[in-house]
Design a protein around this motif. Sequence first.
Motif, PDB file in Angstrom:
ATOM      1  N   ARG A  46       0.826  -1.207   0.000  1.00 20.49           N
ATOM      2  CA  ARG A  46       0.000   0.000   0.000  1.00 20.49           C
ATOM      3  C   ARG A  46       0.857   1.253   0.000  1.00 20.49           C
ATOM      4  O   ARG A  46       0.410   2.304  -0.422  1.00 20.49           O
ATOM      5  N   LEU A  47       2.085   1.171   0.469  1.00 22.57           N
ATOM      6  CA  LEU A  47       2.962   2.330   0.525  1.00 22.57           C
ATOM      7  C   LEU A  47       3.702   2.547  -0.797  1.00 22.57           C
ATOM      8  O   LEU A  47       4.106   3.666  -1.106  1.00 22.57           O
ATOM      9  N   ALA A  48       3.848   1.517  -1.598  1.00 19.31           N
ATOM     10  CA  ALA A  48       4.645   1.610  -2.831  1.00 19.31           C
ATOM     11  C   ALA A  48       4.038   2.589  -3.829  1.00 19.31           C
ATOM     12  O   ALA A  48       4.753   3.391  -4.432  1.00 19.31           O
ATOM     13  N   LEU A  49       2.736   2.540  -4.026  1.00 23.24           N
ATOM     14  CA  LEU A  49       2.105   3.421  -5.020  1.00 23.24           C
ATOM     15  C   LEU A  49       2.247   4.896  -4.658  1.00 23.24           C
ATOM     16  O   LEU A  49       2.664   5.690  -5.509  1.00 23.24           O
ATOM     17  N   PRO A  50       1.935   5.320  -3.427  1.00 26.81           N
ATOM     18  CA  PRO A  50       2.130   6.747  -3.114  1.00 26.81           C
ATOM     19  C   PRO A  50       3.577   7.203  -3.242  1.00 26.81           C
ATOM     20  O   PRO A  50       3.836   8.324  -3.675  1.00 26.81           O
ATOM     21  N   VAL A  51       4.529   6.347  -2.890  1.00 29.57           N
ATOM     22  CA  VAL A  51       5.944   6.723  -3.017  1.00 29.57           C
ATOM     23  C   VAL A  51       6.307   6.917  -4.482  1.00 29.57           C
ATOM     24  O   VAL A  51       6.973   7.896  -4.848  1.00 29.57           O
ATOM     25  N   MET A  52       5.853   6.009  -5.340  1.00 33.72           N
ATOM     26  CA  MET A  52       6.147   6.141  -6.776  1.00 33.72           C
ATOM     27  C   MET A  52       5.475   7.383  -7.367  1.00 33.72           C
ATOM     28  O   MET A  52       6.071   8.085  -8.183  1.00 33.72           O
ATOM     29  N   LEU A  53       4.257   7.658  -6.946  1.00 35.25           N
ATOM     30  CA  LEU A  53       3.558   8.837  -7.462  1.00 35.25           C
ATOM     31  C   LEU A  53       4.221  10.123  -6.987  1.00 35.25           C
ATOM     32  O   LEU A  53       4.313  11.088  -7.755  1.00 35.25           O
ATOM     33  N   CYS A  54       4.703  10.160  -5.760  1.00 35.46           N
ATOM     34  CA  CYS A  54       5.410  11.351  -5.263  1.00 35.46           C
ATOM     35  C   CYS A  54       6.704  11.576  -6.046  1.00 35.46           C
ATOM     36  O   CYS A  54       7.032  12.712  -6.388  1.00 35.46           O
ATOM     37  N   THR A  56       7.363  10.660  -9.136  1.00 34.34           N
ATOM     38  CA  THR A  56       6.999  11.125 -10.477  1.00 34.34           C
ATOM     39  C   THR A  56       6.572  12.587 -10.440  1.00 34.34           C
ATOM     40  O   THR A  56       6.952  13.385 -11.303  1.00 34.34           O
ATOM     41  N   PHE A  57       5.785  12.950  -9.433  1.00 36.44           N
ATOM     42  CA  PHE A  57       5.338  14.333  -9.290  1.00 36.44           C
ATOM     43  C   PHE A  57       6.527  15.270  -9.104  1.00 36.44           C
ATOM     44  O   PHE A  57       6.558  16.362  -9.683  1.00 36.44           O
ATOM     45  N   MET A  58       7.509  14.873  -8.316  1.00 36.85           N
ATOM     46  CA  MET A  58       8.672  15.726  -8.064  1.00 36.85           C
ATOM     47  C   MET A  58       9.487  15.967  -9.335  1.00 36.85           C
ATOM     48  O   MET A  58       9.976  17.071  -9.561  1.00 36.85           O
ATOM     49  N   VAL A  59       9.621  14.936 -10.170  1.00 35.40           N
ATOM     50  CA  VAL A  59      10.370  15.095 -11.420  1.00 35.40           C
ATOM     51  C   VAL A  59       9.660  16.084 -12.336  1.00 35.40           C
ATOM     52  O   VAL A  59      10.277  16.998 -12.904  1.00 35.40           O
ATOM     53  N   VAL A  60       8.349  15.937 -12.472  1.00 30.32           N
ATOM     54  CA  VAL A  60       7.579  16.838 -13.347  1.00 30.32           C
ATOM     55  C   VAL A  60       7.605  18.260 -12.791  1.00 30.32           C
ATOM     56  O   VAL A  60       7.787  19.230 -13.533  1.00 30.32           O
ATOM     57  N   MET A  61       7.430  18.411 -11.480  1.00 32.10           N
ATOM     58  CA  MET A  61       7.437  19.745 -10.860  1.00 32.10           C
ATOM     59  C   MET A  61       8.800  20.418 -11.041  1.00 32.10           C
ATOM     60  O   MET A  61       8.863  21.610 -11.347  1.00 32.10           O
ATOM     61  N   ASP A  62       9.878  19.682 -10.889  1.00 33.99           N
ATOM     62  CA  ASP A  62      11.215  20.240 -11.068  1.00 33.99           C
ATOM     63  C   ASP A  62      11.402  20.727 -12.497  1.00 33.99           C
ATOM     64  O   ASP A  62      11.960  21.804 -12.728  1.00 33.99           O
ATOM     65  N   PHE A  63      10.916  19.961 -13.457  1.00 35.09           N
ATOM     66  CA  PHE A  63      11.029  20.359 -14.861  1.00 35.09           C
ATOM     67  C   PHE A  63      10.301  21.677 -15.112  1.00 35.09           C
ATOM     68  O   PHE A  63      10.823  22.580 -15.757  1.00 35.09           O
ATOM     69  N   PHE A  64       9.086  21.822 -14.564  1.00 36.02           N
ATOM     70  CA  PHE A  64       8.328  23.056 -14.774  1.00 36.02           C
ATOM     71  C   PHE A  64       8.963  24.243 -14.054  1.00 36.02           C
ATOM     72  O   PHE A  64       8.967  25.362 -14.577  1.00 36.02           O
TER      73      PHE A  64
END
Length: 96
Positions: A46-54, A56-64
Motif C-alpha cells: 500500500r505504501l509503494a504506489l504513493p511513493v512512486m507517485l510522489c 513522479t510528481f517531483m520530477v515533473v514539478m522540477d522540470f516546470f
Amino acid sequence: MPPTRPEPAVPLTPPIAPIPLTQPAGLRAAHPPRAGAATATGAHGRLALPVMLCGTFMVVMDFFIVNVALPAIQRELHASAGALQCALNRRCGPAL
C-alpha cells in the motif's frame, strides 16, 4: 409456442475433471511464507504506489520550475539560447 431444439445424443464437450483445491502430499512450496511476513497487499504494497507517485510528481514539478526560471536565468547571467539549453539538459535530462 416456439419450436424447441432437440437434445444432442452425444454431449458436445467431454466432462471436465474438478481441480483439486489442495496440493498432493508429495509437493510443497519452495519457500513457504514466514509468519508475519509482509505481502503485496500488506503495508509495503500500500505504501509503494504513493511513493512512486510522489517521485513522479517531483520530477515533473522540477522540470516546470526550471522552465519558468529560464527567462530570469537568461536575463541575469546574459546567457545565450545554447547555454540555456545546456543548463536545461544538465538539470532535467537524466530525470526524463
